[in-house]
Every structure is written in C-alpha cells, then in structure tokens.
Design a protein around this motif. Structure first.
Motif, PDB file in Angstrom:
ATOM      1  N   SER A 132       0.834  -1.207   0.000  1.00  0.00           N
ATOM      2  CA  SER A 132       0.000   0.000   0.000  1.00  0.00           C
ATOM      3  C   SER A 132       0.867   1.255   0.000  1.00  0.00           C
ATOM      4  O   SER A 132       0.554   2.236  -0.688  1.00  0.00           O
ATOM      5  CB  SER A 132      -0.931   0.001   1.215  1.00  0.00           C
ATOM      6  N   LEU A 133       1.961   1.240   0.735  1.00  0.00           N
ATOM      7  CA  LEU A 133       2.875   2.385   0.746  1.00  0.00           C
ATOM      8  C   LEU A 133       3.562   2.543  -0.601  1.00  0.00           C
ATOM      9  O   LEU A 133       3.753   3.665  -1.094  1.00  0.00           O
ATOM     10  CB  LEU A 133       3.906   2.220   1.858  1.00  0.00           C
ATOM     11  N   LYS A 134       3.940   1.416  -1.211  1.00  0.00           N
ATOM     12  CA  LYS A 134       4.570   1.468  -2.535  1.00  0.00           C
ATOM     13  C   LYS A 134       3.623   2.081  -3.555  1.00  0.00           C
ATOM     14  O   LYS A 134       4.024   2.917  -4.380  1.00  0.00           O
ATOM     15  CB  LYS A 134       4.978   0.061  -2.977  1.00  0.00           C
ATOM     16  N   ALA A 135       2.351   1.680  -3.497  1.00  0.00           N
ATOM     17  CA  ALA A 135       1.370   2.242  -4.419  1.00  0.00           C
ATOM     18  C   ALA A 135       1.216   3.738  -4.201  1.00  0.00           C
ATOM     19  O   ALA A 135       1.160   4.516  -5.168  1.00  0.00           O
ATOM     20  CB  ALA A 135       0.033   1.525  -4.247  1.00  0.00           C
ATOM     21  N   ALA A 136       1.158   4.154  -2.950  1.00  0.00           N
ATOM     22  CA  ALA A 136       0.950   5.573  -2.646  1.00  0.00           C
ATOM     23  C   ALA A 136       2.125   6.434  -3.080  1.00  0.00           C
ATOM     24  O   ALA A 136       1.963   7.636  -3.317  1.00  0.00           O
ATOM     25  CB  ALA A 136       0.687   5.760  -1.154  1.00  0.00           C
ATOM     26  N   VAL A 138       3.515   6.494  -5.851  1.00  0.00           N
ATOM     27  CA  VAL A 138       3.322   6.969  -7.226  1.00  0.00           C
ATOM     28  C   VAL A 138       1.869   7.287  -7.550  1.00  0.00           C
ATOM     29  O   VAL A 138       1.602   8.037  -8.489  1.00  0.00           O
ATOM     30  CB  VAL A 138       3.861   5.957  -8.258  1.00  0.00           C
ATOM     31  N   ASP A 139       0.945   6.727  -6.807  1.00  0.00           N
ATOM     32  CA  ASP A 139      -0.475   6.935  -7.106  1.00  0.00           C
ATOM     33  C   ASP A 139      -1.020   8.053  -6.222  1.00  0.00           C
ATOM     34  O   ASP A 139      -1.388   7.830  -5.061  1.00  0.00           O
ATOM     35  CB  ASP A 139      -1.257   5.636  -6.884  1.00  0.00           C
ATOM     36  N   LEU A 246      10.647  -1.890  -1.866  1.00  0.00           N
ATOM     37  CA  LEU A 246       9.292  -1.379  -1.739  1.00  0.00           C
ATOM     38  C   LEU A 246       9.231   0.060  -1.241  1.00  0.00           C
ATOM     39  O   LEU A 246       8.354   0.817  -1.643  1.00  0.00           O
ATOM     40  CB  LEU A 246       8.488  -2.271  -0.788  1.00  0.00           C
ATOM     41  N   LEU A 247      10.139   0.447  -0.369  1.00  0.00           N
ATOM     42  CA  LEU A 247       9.954   1.704   0.350  1.00  0.00           C
ATOM     43  C   LEU A 247      11.066   2.709   0.067  1.00  0.00           C
ATOM     44  O   LEU A 247      11.382   3.557   0.894  1.00  0.00           O
ATOM     45  CB  LEU A 247       9.862   1.417   1.857  1.00  0.00           C
ATOM     46  N   ASN A 248      11.639   2.641  -1.143  1.00  0.00           N
ATOM     47  CA  ASN A 248      12.772   3.513  -1.449  1.00  0.00           C
ATOM     48  C   ASN A 248      12.370   4.968  -1.680  1.00  0.00           C
ATOM     49  O   ASN A 248      13.227   5.853  -1.666  1.00  0.00           O
ATOM     50  CB  ASN A 248      13.551   2.980  -2.664  1.00  0.00           C
ATOM     51  N   TYR A 249      11.092   5.234  -1.880  1.00  0.00           N
ATOM     52  CA  TYR A 249      10.632   6.607  -2.070  1.00  0.00           C
ATOM     53  C   TYR A 249       9.556   6.969  -1.053  1.00  0.00           C
ATOM     54  O   TYR A 249       8.655   7.755  -1.345  1.00  0.00           O
ATOM     55  CB  TYR A 249      10.111   6.808  -3.495  1.00  0.00           C
ATOM     56  N   ILE A 250       9.648   6.399   0.143  1.00  0.00           N
ATOM     57  CA  ILE A 250       8.604   6.570   1.150  1.00  0.00           C
ATOM     58  C   ILE A 250       8.354   8.042   1.476  1.00  0.00           C
ATOM     59  O   ILE A 250       7.213   8.446   1.731  1.00  0.00           O
ATOM     60  CB  ILE A 250       8.971   5.772   2.428  1.00  0.00           C
ATOM     61  N   GLU A 251       9.407   8.864   1.433  1.00  0.00           N
ATOM     62  CA  GLU A 251       9.227  10.273   1.803  1.00  0.00           C
ATOM     63  C   GLU A 251       8.368  11.039   0.808  1.00  0.00           C
ATOM     64  O   GLU A 251       7.816  12.097   1.129  1.00  0.00           O
ATOM     65  CB  GLU A 251      10.598  10.956   1.958  1.00  0.00           C
ATOM     66  N   THR A 252       8.202  10.506  -0.409  1.00  0.00           N
ATOM     67  CA  THR A 252       7.447  11.226  -1.432  1.00  0.00           C
ATOM     68  C   THR A 252       5.931  11.103  -1.247  1.00  0.00           C
ATOM     69  O   THR A 252       5.178  11.764  -1.965  1.00  0.00           O
ATOM     70  CB  THR A 252       7.819  10.732  -2.842  1.00  0.00           C
ATOM     71  N   ILE A 253       5.488  10.287  -0.303  1.00  0.00           N
ATOM     72  CA  ILE A 253       4.053  10.248  -0.018  1.00  0.00           C
ATOM     73  C   ILE A 253       3.594  11.581   0.572  1.00  0.00           C
ATOM     74  O   ILE A 253       2.478  12.039   0.325  1.00  0.00           O
ATOM     75  CB  ILE A 253       3.715   9.081   0.926  1.00  0.00           C
ATOM     76  N   GLN A 278      11.887   7.088   8.290  1.00  0.00           N
ATOM     77  CA  GLN A 278      12.241   7.487   6.924  1.00  0.00           C
ATOM     78  C   GLN A 278      11.157   8.330   6.261  1.00  0.00           C
ATOM     79  O   GLN A 278      11.439   9.118   5.364  1.00  0.00           O
ATOM     80  CB  GLN A 278      12.506   6.231   6.083  1.00  0.00           C
ATOM     81  N   ALA A 279       9.916   8.162   6.693  1.00  0.00           N
ATOM     82  CA  ALA A 279       8.801   8.884   6.079  1.00  0.00           C
ATOM     83  C   ALA A 279       8.847  10.359   6.473  1.00  0.00           C
ATOM     84  O   ALA A 279       9.406  10.740   7.505  1.00  0.00           O
ATOM     85  CB  ALA A 279       7.481   8.261   6.504  1.00  0.00           C
ATOM     86  N   ALA A 280       8.258  11.187   5.632  1.00  0.00           N
ATOM     87  CA  ALA A 280       8.151  12.621   5.915  1.00  0.00           C
ATOM     88  C   ALA A 280       6.799  12.912   6.572  1.00  0.00           C
ATOM     89  O   ALA A 280       5.866  12.114   6.499  1.00  0.00           O
ATOM     90  CB  ALA A 280       8.307  13.424   4.628  1.00  0.00           C
ATOM     91  N   GLU A 281       6.717  14.059   7.211  1.00  0.00           N
ATOM     92  CA  GLU A 281       5.453  14.469   7.818  1.00  0.00           C
ATOM     93  C   GLU A 281       4.411  14.751   6.735  1.00  0.00           C
ATOM     94  O   GLU A 281       4.780  15.108   5.610  1.00  0.00           O
ATOM     95  CB  GLU A 281       5.680  15.738   8.667  1.00  0.00           C
ATOM     96  N   PRO A 282       3.140  14.584   7.087  1.00  0.00           N
ATOM     97  CA  PRO A 282       2.570  14.163   8.366  1.00  0.00           C
ATOM     98  C   PRO A 282       2.587  12.638   8.510  1.00  0.00           C
ATOM     99  O   PRO A 282       2.287  11.910   7.567  1.00  0.00           O
ATOM    100  CB  PRO A 282       1.136  14.696   8.303  1.00  0.00           C
ATOM    101  N   LYS A 283       2.963  12.189   9.680  1.00  0.00           N
ATOM    102  CA  LYS A 283       3.067  10.757   9.943  1.00  0.00           C
ATOM    103  C   LYS A 283       2.797  10.514  11.413  1.00  0.00           C
ATOM    104  O   LYS A 283       2.949  11.401  12.253  1.00  0.00           O
ATOM    105  CB  LYS A 283       4.460  10.246   9.570  1.00  0.00           C
ATOM    106  N   GLU A 284       2.394   9.299  11.731  1.00  0.00           N
ATOM    107  CA  GLU A 284       2.130   8.953  13.121  1.00  0.00           C
ATOM    108  C   GLU A 284       2.424   7.480  13.338  1.00  0.00           C
ATOM    109  O   GLU A 284       2.121   6.648  12.477  1.00  0.00           O
ATOM    110  CB  GLU A 284       0.683   9.255  13.507  1.00  0.00           C
TER     111      GLU A 284
END
Length: 317
Positions: A132-136, A138-139, A246-253, A278-284
């Motif tokens: 789901s994170l991988k899809a997000a 780019v989608d 899977l999560l190499n671009y996690i911050e781009t969500i 590794q993720a950018a805000e907003p996150k929890e």
C-alpha cells in the motif's frame, strides 16, 4: 454462504465484485457498504489489502466491514494469482503486481457513482502494508495510508530476519533460486512449497520457531484458517522481492498522511519503526499495548478501529 472467519455484520451490505488491473488480471474483492448508504451522495472509500499469504475472507474483510459500519465504502481484495482472483501460475507472489492491485482498487472505487474519488485511502495489513505504501508513492489518488503490523517483504526477503543475512548467504540463495528456475522451466510449472495444513489443527508443533508458531496459530488453526490461504508462494517469487525495493521513495508520499499501527509485542515492529523514521510528515506511529503481530489481523478488542476512523475521517474530509 458466509465463508469468512469473522461474523457478518447487520450494519453493512456485502457484494462480491471483480475488476481488472492494468496487467489484465481479474481481481476479486468484497465490497462493503454502510446499510444506510444514500446512493445519491458521495462517500469516502478505502482499499484494504490482506496480510501476506492471506485472503479477503480473513483480516482484510474484517477491517473493510468494520470501516463500512463507520460510514466508509470499503473493498477487501485478493492479490492477483491468489484466493479467488485470476492470474497464472497460481500462488505467484509479485511485488509489482501486488502493488498494482491497490491502484486497481482505486480505479474501481473511483468509478462508483457513490464514491468521492478525491477521498480514497488505503489500509495495508502485514505484507500489504508495504504494498500500500509502494502504491501511494506513485499513485497520487491515494490520499492517506494506514498500515497495521506492516512487513516490508522486499527487505526481509533480501536481508533476512532482523537484517541478519550475509552477502554470501544472499548470493547462495540466489544461486539456488536460479537453479530452481531451470527446474520450473523443465517441469512446465513453478514449484510451490508446502503451506500450512489444509484443515484446522488443534495444536502448534513444538519444533516451530517462535515467529512460525505465531503464524501457525493464525493460518493453521481455527482462529484464522481459510482453505484459500495456505500462506505459501512459488519458490522463485523470492527473486523479484530481492530485486524490488518497496519503500525507497517513502518520503514522497508527503504531504499525504501515513499512520503506522504496531503491536507493542510484535516481532515485526521494527519494519514500521524504521519506515516511520524514513517517512516525511505528516506521519504517526501508534502502538497497541500488549498486541503481537497477528493480533492486529483479527482481534477486535485490540485493533484500534477508533483510531483508524478518526485518522481517515480527518484525512479524507
């Protein structure tokens, strides 16, 4: 006939649906609607993915049903090649196609007249948390993501449990998988290892390690057993996961929000903790006291549905 591991709610309408992903594979899903839905209005919607090796009749369906009780339109789907979805050869595991299946769910939901296509989110449980994170990444149509007991299947396949696989061990594993491809080619079908037993078991074998024992408790015993979920994939599926981060671009969500839900006692919590950093805000990062990994599959007394409802109500408007 109700074929799910959880009781049917009288607060929802359930319909079996199917739609094609961009690879042309028919994805099978259960669509859950609030029983008081006004089809002239538009509702927020959620795509819910299964634990890795699971099917929509287990945890994903429970999440979708509960969120529909709370006013969301939700689908729980079987990944391509698995469950009642299409695709050959059966029980293939593909990081790219499992990720695509989330976007295909968005395709379906966003074309329903009663869904607001600007208010679609995703829930990924266990392995589908990573998909789901991988899809997000780019989608952009996925406006918010929540994961529960997230597994990064690419990381664990490439690096082993707790990143303990050495470079030599990885090379040897790839040599074995290469040899397996020749065997599969000559046999005309990929080899699938034995999964969990086809009938519910009464006890957990003593020789199993703690992590396998936990999954046995869910998949192989009455608690979560389903005949469509042997939790085993073709041997050569592992090659794709070793080659597909899977999560190499996690911050781009970001700036779309992400909620990571983990059990306090989950063996898998390091996946969510590391990805959260590794993720950018907003996150929890939300920790469920006392919960193990599988407890967030089906334990309604532990799954924080109030938190999920609040998160998606705020983020989807």
């Amino acid at each position: 006939m109700w074929d799910k591991i959880f009781p049917k709610s009288d607060k929802v309408i359930v319909e079996r649906v199917s739609y094609r992903n961009r690879f042309g594979i028919s994805v099978s899903a259960d669509l859950y609607l609030p029983c008081n839905i006004d089809l002239s209005k538009k509702y927020p919607a959620l795509v819910v993915g299964t634990p890795y090796g699971g099917v929509k009749e287990q945890g994903a369906g429970l999440y979708a049903q509960t969120m529909a009780e709370r006013g969301f339109v939700a689908i729980a789907f079987d990944e391509s090649y698995n469950g009642t979805s299409g695709g050959e050869p059966r029980r293939t595991s593909s990081p790219e196609i499992f990720t695509e299946d989330f976007s295909a769910g968005v395709d379906f939901l966003g074309t329903r007249p009663y869904v607001d296509r600007d208010r679609i989110g995703a829930i990924g449980i266990c392995g589908s948390g990573g998909f789901s994170l991988k899809a997000a990444q780019v989608d952009q149509r996925i406006k918010a993501v929540a994961t529960a007991s997230m597994y990064d299947m690419s990381r664990v396949t490439r690096n082993g449990w707790m990143d303990g696989m050495t470079d030599d061990e990885r090379r040897q594993a790839l040599v074995v998988l290469g040899e397996q491809r020749w065997k599969d080619f000559e046999n005309g079908l990929p080899e699938i290892p034995a999964g969990f037993p086809s009938t519910p078991q009464q006890t957990i074998p003593q020789e199993l390690d703690p992590i396998t024992s936990e999954f046995f408790e869910f998949y192989a015993m009455k608690r979560g057993h389903h005949p469509n979920a042997p939790a085993a994939f073709t041997l050569t599926s592992g090659m794709a996961f070793m080659n597909f981060p899977l999560l190499n671009y996690i911050e781009t969500i970001s700036p779309r929000p992400v909620l990571f839900i983990i059990g306090e006692n989950a063996h898998s919590r390091y996946f969510s903790e590391d990805t959260y950093e590794q993720a950018a805000e907003p996150k929890e990062l939300y920790i469920v006291p006392g919960a193990r990994h599988i407890d967030l599959y089906d334990r309604t007394d532990m799954i924080p549905f109030d938190k999920l409802t609040d998160f998606f109500t705020k983020t989807l408007g």
